[in-house]
Design a protein around this motif. Structure first.
Motif, PDB file in Angstrom:
ATOM      1  N   UNK A  92      45.095  39.800  61.225  1.00  0.00           N
ATOM      2  CA  UNK A  92      44.091  40.488  60.414  1.00  0.00           C
ATOM      3  C   UNK A  92      43.803  39.634  59.191  1.00  0.00           C
ATOM      4  N   UNK A  93      42.548  39.299  58.980  1.00  0.00           N
ATOM      5  CA  UNK A  93      42.164  38.533  57.792  1.00  0.00           C
ATOM      6  C   UNK A  93      41.489  39.470  56.813  1.00  0.00           C
ATOM      7  N   UNK A  94      42.116  39.657  55.656  1.00  0.00           N
ATOM      8  CA  UNK A  94      41.565  40.549  54.642  1.00  0.00           C
ATOM      9  C   UNK A  94      41.071  39.726  53.459  1.00  0.00           C
ATOM     10  N   UNK A  95      40.146  40.294  52.730  1.00  0.00           N
ATOM     11  CA  UNK A  95      39.611  39.634  51.540  1.00  0.00           C
ATOM     12  C   UNK A  95      39.412  40.699  50.479  1.00  0.00           C
ATOM     13  N   UNK A  96      40.147  40.563  49.373  1.00  0.00           N
ATOM     14  CA  UNK A  96      40.065  41.579  48.331  1.00  0.00           C
ATOM     15  C   UNK A  96      38.984  41.241  47.315  1.00  0.00           C
ATOM     16  N   UNK A  97      38.203  42.251  46.989  1.00  0.00           N
ATOM     17  CA  UNK A  97      37.278  42.145  45.861  1.00  0.00           C
ATOM     18  C   UNK A  97      38.018  42.736  44.665  1.00  0.00           C
ATOM     19  N   UNK A  98      38.386  41.883  43.738  1.00  0.00           N
ATOM     20  CA  UNK A  98      39.142  42.352  42.574  1.00  0.00           C
ATOM     21  C   UNK A  98      38.171  42.985  41.581  1.00  0.00           C
ATOM     22  N   UNK A  99      37.571  44.078  42.058  1.00  0.00           N
ATOM     23  CA  UNK A  99      36.425  44.671  41.370  1.00  0.00           C
ATOM     24  C   UNK A  99      36.782  45.699  40.320  1.00  0.00           C
ATOM     25  N   UNK A 100      38.095  45.901  40.064  1.00  0.00           N
ATOM     26  CA  UNK A 100      38.460  46.720  38.918  1.00  0.00           C
ATOM     27  C   UNK A 100      38.704  45.849  37.694  1.00  0.00           C
ATOM     28  N   UNK A 101      38.548  44.550  37.841  1.00  0.00           N
ATOM     29  CA  UNK A 101      38.612  43.653  36.689  1.00  0.00           C
ATOM     30  C   UNK A 101      37.477  44.003  35.724  1.00  0.00           C
ATOM     31  N   UNK A 102      37.666  43.778  34.443  1.00  0.00           N
ATOM     32  CA  UNK A 102      36.597  44.056  33.473  1.00  0.00           C
ATOM     33  C   UNK A 102      35.594  42.913  33.373  1.00  0.00           C
ATOM     34  N   UNK A 103      34.345  43.260  33.112  1.00  0.00           N
ATOM     35  CA  UNK A 103      33.316  42.253  32.826  1.00  0.00           C
ATOM     36  C   UNK A 103      33.584  41.701  31.437  1.00  0.00           C
ATOM     37  N   UNK A 104      33.923  40.410  31.359  1.00  0.00           N
ATOM     38  CA  UNK A 104      34.310  39.816  30.083  1.00  0.00           C
ATOM     39  C   UNK A 104      33.196  39.007  29.424  1.00  0.00           C
ATOM     40  N   UNK A 105      32.210  38.577  30.213  1.00  0.00           N
ATOM     41  CA  UNK A 105      31.086  37.855  29.616  1.00  0.00           C
ATOM     42  C   UNK A 105      29.872  38.013  30.522  1.00  0.00           C
ATOM     43  N   UNK A 106      28.706  37.794  29.964  1.00  0.00           N
ATOM     44  CA  UNK A 106      27.469  37.915  30.731  1.00  0.00           C
ATOM     45  C   UNK A 106      27.178  36.600  31.446  1.00  0.00           C
TER      46      UNK A 106
END
Length: 567
Positions: A92-106
Motif C-alpha cells: 500500500x502506497x500512502x501519501x499524507x497531506x500535512x494539511x493541519x499545518x498552519x499557513x505561515x506566509x503568503x
C-alpha cells in the motif's frame, strides 16, 4: 514533506546508533549489488519481515503549487512498491497531506486545478492574509472550487499521481485528527511529555520545562497556538488549556488573539517532530523516502522519538537528491516551476517515469530546453531492453529490470519517432502529411500495427508543444501548401538549383549545412541572404531553424521541389 516551522539549525548531533538515511550512498558489507536502486531498498524492507500490506509513505505540506519536484517522493516510493509487488508482496502506497499545518506566509504564485499558474493578486489574497496561522484545511480555497486551501493543493497532488499511473492513497492529516485516529498517539506523547521534552531537547534549543508537545487551534480566531498552560488526561475526554499567543513564521510574526480556552486532542495537532513518527505508528509505515533537508534535520529526531518516546521502530529511510529545473532550484515564489500536467504535454508518461527511475542519490537537472536529450535517452533505454542495439552489461541489466516498471506493457511492435524529427513534423498541421513524411523517411514501416502508428504520431503534438514552449529552432510553421511570395536574383536562383541537386543525391544533415555555405560562396551570394532565401521558401520568414538539419529531416522530394520553386 513539512517541517511545521521547526528549525533544523537547532539540531544537535544525532544518536550514533541511529539508522543512516543514506541508504544508497553507503553500501553495506555483504549486500547484494542490484542493477536497480529500488531492489536495494526492497532488500532492507524485507530484512525486517514486515507484515502485509507493506506500507510505503510520502508526504507534503500543501502550502503552494505542487510542482514536478514534489513528485520526487511519490515516484521514489512507487518504484520500491513495484519491486516489492514483483516479489509477491501486497503493498500500500500512502501519501499524507500535512494539511493541519498552519499557513505561515503568503505564496506569490498559486495554480488552479487545470495547472494554470496565477499570481497571488489574481485571487482573493485578502482571505489568505486574514488566515495566516490557521490550518490549511480551515482556509477557504482561493479558487472557490474545493473545500479548502489544503484540499485544493492535495487534489493537484492526487491528479499528478494519477497522471503517471501511480496508485496512492491520499490521506489528510486533518481527518486523522478529527476522526480520532491520532488521539491515542497524542495522548501517549502527553502522558510521557517529560520523556518527550528530554528527547526533543537534544535537537532543539527552545525546548524548556514548560514546553508541551501539543498545538491547539484557538476556538476564537482559528489560529494554531504553541502555548499550552495545563493538560488534563484524567477525564473521559482529554483536554488542554491554552492561551492564543504569537507564532514565529520565518521573518515575521503571526499575532495571537490572546484568547484563553480549552481544546480536546482532536482540536489541535502534534508538533512536526512528534507528528511524523506518529504517522509511522498510525499507518504502520515500513519505508519512507525524503529529501536531504530532512536527513540532517527531522530524521534524527524522528527516529529518536519513535524509539524512545513512542517505543516503535522507525521505517526504512532513503534520502533522495533534489533535482533542478533548467539549472535552477524549483521555486514557486520565483516562478521556476513546472507541473506534471505541463510536462505530460511535452512527453509521454513513460519518459517521465524513466527520469525518476534513475539513481535518486545523484542530483540531476530536468531541462525543458534540452528535453530532446531526455527523450533520446529513453528511446535508447527502450531499444536496449528489446535487444535492438549494442549496450554495456550494466545498461542491459538496468533496462531489463526497470523497463517493465516504466511502461504500461512492453510491446516490441511499438514505434518511436525521434523527438526532433517529431518537432519538424509539428511544423505542419496536416496529420496525413505527418504520417506520409514519417513513412517516407523510414520511421514507420509498412507492416506497423495501427495502434503503434497512432502512438508514434502522438509524439508530434508533444514535440510541437515543446518547440512552442521553448521558442526553439522548431517553433516555425512550414508553408507546405503553396510557395510563399519571393523575389530572388539570378545568382541566388542558380545557387538554389545547385543546392537542390545536392540534396537530391542524399546527404547527412551536417553535410547539407556545410554545402549551403559552399554553394553560396561558389555563386558569390551573401551567406546570410542565402539562408534567408531558404527561410523565405519554407517558412515565409527571414529566419528559422538550423537549415541543413531541417532540410535533412523533411521529405526529400518536397525539399528538392521547393528549392526549385516548383511547388
Amino acid at each position: 514533506m513539512s517541517a511545521d516551522g521547526d528549525s533544523d539549525a537547532d539540531d544537535a548531533t544525532a544518536d550514533s546508533a541511529a539508522i543512516s538515511p543514506y541508504t544508497l550512498q553507503r553500501e553495506e558489507a555483504g549486500e547484494t549489488r542490484h542493477a536497480f536502486w529500488a531492489d536495494t531498498v526492497a532488500d532492507r524492507v524485507e530484512e525486517r519481515n514486515p507484515e502485509e500490506p507493506i506500507v510505503i509513505k510520502g508526504g507534503i505540506s500543501p502550502s503552494g503549487v505542487p510542482h514536478l519536484g514534489n513528485v520526487n517522493e511519490i515516484m521514489r516510493g512507487y518504484f520500491v512498491a513495484e519491486v516489492l509487488r514483483d516479489r509477491g508482496y501486497e503493498v500500500r502506497q500512502v501519501f499524507t497531506a500535512d494539511d493541519r499545518d498552519p499557513l505561515r506566509k503568503l505564496p506569490r504564485t498559486l495554480c488552479d486545478l487545470d495547472g494554470n499558474l496565477v499570481d497571488l493578486g489574481d485571487v482573493d489574497a485578502g482571505a489568505l492574509g486574514r488566515n495566516l496561522g490557521a490550518p490549511y484545511t480551515d482556509i477557504p480555497d482561493p479558487f472557490g472550487c474545493c473545500d479548502s486551501y489544503g484540499d485544493h493543493f492535495s487534489t493537484i497532488i492526487q491528479d499528478s499521481a494519477d497522471a503517471v499511473d501511480v496508485p496512492i492513497d491520499m490521506i489528510s492529516n486533518t481527518e486523522l485528527y478529527e476522526t480520532g485516529e491520532f488521539e491515542n498517539v497524542t495522548r501517549y506523547v502527553l502522558e510521557h511529555q517529560d520523556r518527550a521534552r528530554e528527547v526533543l531537547s537534544e535537537y532543539q534549543d527552545k525546548v524548556d520545562e514548560e514546553y508541551v508537545p501539543f498545538n491547539p487551534i484557538c476556538e476564537n480566531c482559528g489560529k494554531i497556538t504553541e502555548t499550552v498552560t495545563s493538560v488534563d488526561l484524567e477525564g473521559e475526554t482529554p483536554t488542554v488549556d491554552y492561551e492564543c499567543t504569537d507564532m514565529d513564521a520565518g521573518d515575521r510574526t503571526v499575532e495571537g488573539c490572546g484568547h484563553e480556552g480549552t481544546a480536546t486532542l482532536r482540536e489541535g495537532k502534534l508538533p512536526w517532530r512528534f507528528e511524523w513518527p506518529g504517522q509511522w505508528q498510525i499507518l504502520g509505515v515500513d519505508f519512507e523516502p525524503f529529501g536531504k533537508d530532512h536527513a540532517e534535520g527531522s530524521w534524527p529526531s524522528g527516529q529518536d522519538v519513535a524509539r524512545n518516546v513512542l517505543e516503535i521502530e522507525p521505517p526504512v529511510p532513503m534520502v533522495y537528491e533534489w533535482f533542478t529545473l533548467d539549472g535552477e532550484p524549483f521555486s514557486s515564489s520565483e516562478g521556476n516551476v513546472i507541473l506534471v500536467s505541463d510536462v505530460l504535454e511535452l512527453l509521454e508518461p513513460e519518459v517521465l517515469r524513466y527520469f525518476f527511475a534513475k539513481d535518486p542519490s545523484k542530483a540531476r537537472d530536468f531541462s525543458i530546453e534540452r528535453l530532446d536529450q531526455l527523450v533520446d535517452e529513453f528511446d535508447r533505454f527502450e531499444r536496449i531492453y528489446f535487444g535492438e542495439i549494442e549496450a554495456s552489461e550494466d545498461e542491459k541489466a538496468f533496462a531489463e529490470r526497470v523497463y517493465p516498471f516504466v511502461v504500461e506493457e512492453p510491446r516490441e511492435e511499438r514505434l518511436r519517432l525521434p523527438y526532433t524529427f517529431a518537432a519538424v513534423l509539428g511544423m505542419t498541421d496536416d496529420p496525413d502529411l505527418r504520417e506520409e513524411i514519417a513513412r517516407r523517411e523510414g520511421h514507420i514501416p509498412d507492416d506497423a500495427p495501427e495502434w503503434a502508428v497512432e502512438d508514434a504520431l502522438a509524439r508530434v503534438e508533444r514535440a510541437r508543444n515543446w518547440a512552442r514552449r521553448t521558442e526553439n529552432e522548431f517553433d516555425y510553421e512550414l508553408k507546405r501548401a503553396e510557395i510563399p511570395d519571393h523575389d530572388f536574383d539570378g545568382a541566388t536562383e542558380d545557387a538554389l538549383e545547385e543546392l537542390a541537386d545536392y540534396i537530391a543525391e542524399g546527404h547527412e544533415p551536417d553535410e547539407i549545412q556545410g554545402e549551403i555555405y559552399e554553394t553560396a560562396k561558389r555563386h558569390d551570394v551573401d551567406i546570410g541572404d542565402f539562408f534567408g532565401a531558404g527561410y523565405r521558401l519554407f517558412f515565409d520568414e527571414d529566419q528559422g531553424p538550423k537549415l541543413g538539419p531541417f532540410l535533412a529531416k523533411v521529405d526529400r522530394e518536397f525539399v528538392v521541389a521547393r528549392l526549385r520553386r516548383e511547388r
